[in-house]
Design an enzyme around this catalytic site. Sequence first.
Site, short mmCIF file in Angstrom:
data_model
loop_
_atom_site.label_atom_id
_atom_site.label_comp_id
_atom_site.label_asym_id
_atom_site.label_seq_id
_atom_site.Cartn_x
_atom_site.Cartn_y
_atom_site.Cartn_z
N LYS A 45 34.05 41.17 41.07
CA LYS A 45 34.01 42.47 40.15
C LYS A 45 35.44 42.58 39.72
O LYS A 45 35.11 43.05 38.15
CB LYS A 45 34.75 43.70 41.88
CG LYS A 45 35.88 43.64 42.30
CD LYS A 45 35.71 43.13 43.72
CE LYS A 45 36.30 43.19 44.60
NZ LYS A 45 36.90 43.27 46.05
N VAL A 93 29.73 44.51 44.14
CA VAL A 93 30.33 45.87 44.77
C VAL A 93 29.39 46.37 46.20
O VAL A 93 28.73 45.97 46.76
CB VAL A 93 29.25 46.38 43.83
CG1 VAL A 93 29.28 48.35 44.23
CG2 VAL A 93 29.90 46.07 42.48
N THR A 133 37.67 32.67 51.53
CA THR A 133 37.69 33.36 53.10
C THR A 133 36.02 33.39 52.73
O THR A 133 35.13 33.14 53.60
CB THR A 133 38.05 35.34 53.12
OG1 THR A 133 39.43 35.14 52.92
CG2 THR A 133 37.23 36.27 54.08
N VAL A 134 35.58 33.30 51.19
CA VAL A 134 34.07 33.70 51.26
C VAL A 134 33.07 32.13 51.18
O VAL A 134 32.46 32.12 50.81
CB VAL A 134 33.66 34.69 49.91
CG1 VAL A 134 32.62 35.09 49.33
CG2 VAL A 134 34.75 36.42 50.03
N ILE A 159 25.97 45.62 50.78
CA ILE A 159 25.29 46.42 50.51
C ILE A 159 24.66 46.27 49.09
O ILE A 159 25.12 45.75 48.64
CB ILE A 159 25.73 47.42 50.60
CG1 ILE A 159 26.47 48.05 52.30
CG2 ILE A 159 24.69 48.68 50.41
CD1 ILE A 159 27.31 49.63 51.85
N ASP A 201 41.04 48.66 42.59
CA ASP A 201 39.22 47.77 43.55
C ASP A 201 38.42 48.56 43.60
O ASP A 201 37.07 48.33 42.80
CB ASP A 201 40.24 47.81 44.77
CG ASP A 201 38.67 47.52 45.45
OD1 ASP A 201 38.12 45.86 45.43
OD2 ASP A 201 37.83 47.42 46.26
N LYS A 214 34.91 48.44 41.12
CA LYS A 214 33.53 47.95 41.51
C LYS A 214 32.80 50.21 41.03
O LYS A 214 31.53 49.18 40.09
CB LYS A 214 33.24 48.66 43.05
CG LYS A 214 34.13 47.54 43.59
CD LYS A 214 34.23 47.93 45.13
CE LYS A 214 35.09 46.18 45.53
NZ LYS A 214 34.91 46.43 47.42
#
Length: 435
Positions: free
Chosen positions: A107, A134, A14-15, A138, A203, A207
């Site tokens: 993370k 994280v 995905t990333v 953002i 999760d 973070k």
Amino acid sequence: MAEALRVGIAGLGTVGASVARVLSEKAAELTRQCGRPIVVTAVSARSKRKNRGVDLSKAKWFDDPVKLAADADIDVFVELIGGEEGPARASVKAALEAGRHVVTANKALLSKHGVALAEIAEKKGVLLNYEAAVAGGIPIIKTMREALAGNSVNRVFGILNGTCNYILTRMEAEGLSFDECLKDAQRLGYAEADPTFDIEGHDTAHKLSILTALAFGTRISAGDVYMEGISNISQADIRAAGELGYRIKLLGVAQRTESGIEQRVHPTMVPTASVIAQVHGVTNAVAIETDILGELLLSGPGAGGNATASAVVGDIADIAKSRPGFQHGPVFGWPAKQLKPYKKAQMRSHAGGYFIRLTVHDRIGVFAAIAKRMADNDISLESIVQHSAEADAQKTVILVTHETTEAAVRKATDGITKDGHLTTKPQVIRIERAG
Ligand SMILES: NC(=O)c1ccc[n+]([C@@H]2O[C@H](COP(=O)([O-])OP(=O)(O)OC[C@H]3O[C@@H](n4cnc5c(N)ncnc54)[C@H](OP(=O)(O)O)[C@@H]3O)[C@@H](O)[C@H]2O)c1
């Protein structure tokens, strides 16, 4: 023009595939901004044949990400495999030891091995960038590491898991059960087939442990994070919260207290009028309270290919812009060797307001017994609401306390349970101050 920055990407899911696509589609803009081209020269994934939606035919293929990491023909190693051990850890370590800059979104890896990896990066004089690890897109790492220099952080808290926020938002907006919302989250690809890691708070804890190090200059320890997930939040809680002027969010909170550093992840009541209560769906938000700036809140997309790729590409661009021989700032804001062990505040010393929902037998004396247990533990009540019978011979009592301690609340609810008036376990949800 300066020479191209040669990038090796391990992990094209995905990333990874989104990062490769953005680097290709935005090549001209990035070249202008960085003063040099950024070129993907090598890649690694499990399957060589899978279509990644981007032309990678010019990049050298590696079956083994560790070999790619140490390859002399790359300047930056981008780890987008995932997992705290295995190929992710081995390849990041190999890249740093070979003197390559590293960018990762992992993370889990940083939460467990971040300090050791930062020590290698700092010794070798290379960058270890992890903005995407994280709150996805953002820019919270840069904000805390660079923009807030000189500020002392008192508290950092946020909505760090989009899956949980999606579930809680839909439960409130549509009156659906937790299970129904979770199924939809899975169908839409927001939640994994095994959602435990998200919904039980792991999760968020990973973070949060990274934010804690940045905020307080402490060593990273995800094991110190107190954790409660959202799986036992019911419609009764959501409705009662709304009636009392609150909304339920899964928050990660790290705070400096008199008894040490408190790190906790749990469903939290925040005032409906607060800014963080307006953060809906898969969106993330992080609030930071400092002595100089006051409170800052950043919100935006916390996951997904594009949002995460935006942060990864930003990290790669920083490396492209960095000057050779220039001393880089420390990975976690303070030199890794100086990250301090800290005193962990015990959860029982947590101070704050509490929401307590009790389902009790409908009989004389119950109310008085509850009030006595509260008074015996010095808990003063802001409100007490009694709902008429939901089922035969049962009542709901909702208490909202003034500031008290976790220890007092646990003693009081244990006492009420022992008194034999309850028909189910008490539901306790902490209330968080939020502007
Ligand atoms: N997805 C998000 O929204 C998001 C947001 C923030 C951070 N992250 C982090 O980003 C990282 C990647 O997440 P993702 O969602 O992109 O994962 P993903 O879709 O599962 O992709 C993982 C990639 O790693 C490759 N891979 C697995 N084992 C490998 C090995 N031994 N050698 C080489 N390649 C291997 C896979 O290859 P194949 O494709 O051939 O199977 C796949 O391309 C994780 O650390 C995650 O926590 C993700």
